[in-house]
Design a protein around this motif. Structure first.
Motif, short mmCIF file in Angstrom:
data_model
loop_
_atom_site.label_atom_id
_atom_site.label_comp_id
_atom_site.label_asym_id
_atom_site.label_seq_id
_atom_site.Cartn_x
_atom_site.Cartn_y
_atom_site.Cartn_z
N LYS A 178 0.83 -1.21 0.00
CA LYS A 178 0.00 0.00 0.00
C LYS A 178 0.86 1.26 0.00
CE LYS A 178 -3.51 2.43 2.72
NZ LYS A 178 -4.31 2.42 3.99
N MET A 179 2.00 1.17 0.68
CA MET A 179 2.87 2.34 0.78
C MET A 179 3.89 2.43 -0.35
SD MET A 179 1.35 3.65 3.21
CE MET A 179 2.33 5.14 3.21
N GLY A 180 3.84 1.46 -1.31
CA GLY A 180 4.66 1.58 -2.51
C GLY A 180 5.74 0.54 -2.71
N MET A 181 5.89 -0.43 -1.81
CA MET A 181 6.91 -1.46 -1.99
C MET A 181 6.39 -2.57 -2.92
SD MET A 181 8.89 -3.79 0.91
CE MET A 181 9.84 -2.41 1.58
N PRO A 182 7.23 -3.09 -3.81
CA PRO A 182 6.80 -4.20 -4.68
C PRO A 182 6.40 -5.42 -3.85
CG PRO A 182 8.83 -3.24 -5.48
CD PRO A 182 8.59 -2.64 -4.13
N GLY A 183 5.37 -6.14 -4.30
CA GLY A 183 4.83 -7.27 -3.57
C GLY A 183 5.84 -8.35 -3.21
N PRO A 184 6.64 -8.85 -4.16
CA PRO A 184 7.59 -9.92 -3.83
C PRO A 184 8.59 -9.50 -2.73
CG PRO A 184 7.29 -9.80 -6.19
CD PRO A 184 6.59 -8.62 -5.62
N LEU A 185 9.07 -8.27 -2.80
CA LEU A 185 10.00 -7.78 -1.78
C LEU A 185 9.29 -7.64 -0.43
CD1 LEU A 185 12.77 -6.71 -0.94
CD2 LEU A 185 12.01 -4.42 -1.69
N ALA A 186 8.07 -7.14 -0.45
CA ALA A 186 7.31 -6.97 0.79
C ALA A 186 7.07 -8.32 1.47
CB ALA A 186 5.97 -6.28 0.50
N LYS A 187 6.78 -9.34 0.69
CA LYS A 187 6.55 -10.67 1.25
C LYS A 187 7.81 -11.21 1.92
CE LYS A 187 6.62 -14.25 -1.43
NZ LYS A 187 6.32 -15.25 -2.49
N LYS A 188 8.96 -11.04 1.25
CA LYS A 188 10.23 -11.50 1.83
C LYS A 188 10.56 -10.75 3.12
CE LYS A 188 12.73 -13.04 -2.31
NZ LYS A 188 13.93 -12.79 -3.14
N MET A 189 10.37 -9.44 3.11
CA MET A 189 10.70 -8.65 4.29
C MET A 189 9.76 -8.97 5.45
SD MET A 189 13.42 -6.91 3.70
CE MET A 189 13.99 -8.27 2.70
N ALA A 190 8.49 -9.21 5.16
CA ALA A 190 7.54 -9.58 6.21
C ALA A 190 7.93 -10.91 6.84
CB ALA A 190 6.12 -9.65 5.64
N ALA A 191 8.29 -11.88 5.99
CA ALA A 191 8.68 -13.20 6.50
C ALA A 191 9.94 -13.12 7.35
CB ALA A 191 8.88 -14.17 5.33
N GLN A 192 10.92 -12.36 6.88
CA GLN A 192 12.17 -12.22 7.63
C GLN A 192 11.94 -11.48 8.95
OE1 GLN A 192 15.07 -13.69 6.93
NE2 GLN A 192 15.92 -12.91 8.85
N THR A 193 11.04 -10.53 8.94
CA THR A 193 10.71 -9.80 10.16
C THR A 193 10.14 -10.75 11.22
OG1 THR A 193 10.29 -7.77 8.92
CG2 THR A 193 9.30 -7.93 11.11
N LEU A 194 9.24 -11.62 10.81
CA LEU A 194 8.65 -12.59 11.74
C LEU A 194 9.70 -13.59 12.21
CD1 LEU A 194 5.27 -13.26 9.92
CD2 LEU A 194 5.61 -11.92 11.98
N LEU A 195 10.54 -14.05 11.29
CA LEU A 195 11.58 -15.01 11.65
C LEU A 195 12.55 -14.40 12.66
CD1 LEU A 195 13.03 -17.73 11.14
CD2 LEU A 195 14.25 -16.61 9.26
N GLY A 196 12.99 -13.18 12.40
CA GLY A 196 13.93 -12.52 13.30
C GLY A 196 13.34 -12.27 14.68
N ALA A 197 12.08 -11.85 14.70
CA ALA A 197 11.42 -11.59 15.98
C ALA A 197 11.30 -12.87 16.81
CB ALA A 197 10.04 -10.98 15.74
#
Length: 272
Positions: free
Chosen positions: A195-214
Motif C-alpha cells: 500500500k505504501m509503494g513497496m513491490p509485492g515480492p519484496l514486501a513478502k520477503k521482508m515480512a517473512a524475515q521480520t517474523l523469523l527474526g522476531a
C-alpha cells in the motif's frame, strides 16, 4: 529397541504431516530413509515418501512387522479401525506414537493391547522445514527411554517438549492453528508495505524475515515478548504510532480469543 543406526521407523498413514516428520528426521540424519516404511490405502500420498527414498506399502500390518517405532498418522475417525487391524501385530517391543488429533491416551490404551508403550504427539506444519513446534505426552507404560528417543527424533523437526496431556489441546490452539494466524499477520504486513509503494515480492520477503527474526530473538534471548516490544519503541517514534493503531484494533484480545476458540474446538473434537 534397536541401536540408532538400525532404528526402523514406520508410519501408518502417509499424509502431509507424516511426510513433514519424516523429512525432518531424514534431513537431520536421525534415521535413514531406507529404514522408514510408510503405509496408505492408495498410492496418492506414497509418492512423496518414495521420493525421499523410503519404503512404502498398502499393508498397515507390514509396517509393524518391520518397524519397532510406529507413528499412527491416520485421520482420527479412521484410527479405531486401523488399531483393530494392527493390534495382533503389536508386541511388547513396539513403541506406538499417535499423531491423531483429539484421540487421548486413555482411548488409545483401551484400543491397543494391554501394556502397549504409547505416546501422543501434536506437531505443526513447519515441521516440514524443520522449524516445527511439537509437544508430546506419555501413556502409562512408556518410560524415560521411549520419551528420550522420541524427543531426540522429533527435535529434528523443530522445538520439541514433553508436557502433560492436558496441554496438547492448548498447543493445538497455540501452535497448530496459530501458524494460520501468523500467515494472516504476515500477509497483512506485506500488504501494508505494498500500500505504501513497496513491490509485492519484496514486501513478502521482508515480512517473512521480520517474523523469523522476531521469533528467533524471543527464543535466543529468553526475554518476555513485552520487554522486546518495549525495546523497539522510542518516544514519539514510528513504532509506538503503529502499535497504537494495533491496540485500537484490539489485536491482542483478538489473538487471545482465537487461541481460546481453537483450543475449545480441539476439546470438542476429542469428545466425539
Amino acid at each position: 529397541m534397536e541401536a540408532r543406526g538400525e532404528l526402523r521407523v514406520g508410519f501408518v498413514g502417509a499424509g502431509r504431516m507424516a511426510h513433514g516428520l519424516v523429512q525432518g528426521m531424514v534431513r537431520a540424519g536421525k534415521v535413514k530413509a531406507a529404514h522408514v516404511l510408510a503405509s496408505a490405502p492408495s498410492d496418492r500420498n506414497l509418492g512423496a515418501f518414495q521420493d525421499l527414498g523410503c519404503g512404502t506399502t498398502h499393508c498397515n500390518s507390514e509396517v509393524l512387522q518391520h518397524c519397532s517405532l510406529v507413528f499412527l498418522a491416520t485421520k482420527p475417525h479412521l484410527l479405531p479401525g486401523v488399531l483393530q487391524e494392527i493390534s495382533p501385530a503389536i508386541t511388547p517391543d513396539h513403541v506406538i506414537v499417535s499423531v491423531a488429533a483429539g484421540v487421548n491416551l486413555q482411548t488409545l490404551q483401551q484400543l491397543l493391547p494391554s501394556r502397549t508403550k504409547v505416546l501422543r504427539i501434536m506437531p505443526n506444519l513447519p515441521c516440514v522445514v524443520q522449524e516445527g513446534a511439537v509437544v508430546f505426552a506419555r501413556g502409562d507404560w512408556a518410560g524415560e527411554q521411549e520419551a528420550a528417543r522420541l524427543k531426540d527424533l522429533l527435535s529434528a523437526c523443530g522445538l520439541c517438549e514433553e508436557t502433560p496431556e492436558a496441554y496438547i489441546d492448548i498447543h493445538t490452539g497455540l501452535s497448530g492453528s496459530g501458524i494460520a494466524y501468523v500467515y494472516l499477520f504476515a500477509e497483512a504486513l506485506a500488504e501494508g508495505a505494498v500500500k505504501m509503494g513497496m513491490p509485492g515480492p519484496l514486501a513478502k520477503k521482508m515480512a517473512a524475515q521480520t517474523l523469523l527474526g522476531a521469533a528467533k530473538m524471543i527464543l535466543e534471548t529468553g526475554e518476555h515478548p513485552a520487554k522486546l516490544r518495549s525495546d523497539v519503541c522510542t518516544p514519539g517514534g514510528t513504532t509506538i504510532h503503529g502499535l497504537h493503531e494495533l491496540e485500537k484494533g484490539a489485536l491482542r484480545a483478538t489473538v487471545m480469543n482465537a487461541v481460546e476458540a481453537a483450543t475449545t474446538r480441539a476439546h470438542e473434537l476429542g469428545k466425539k
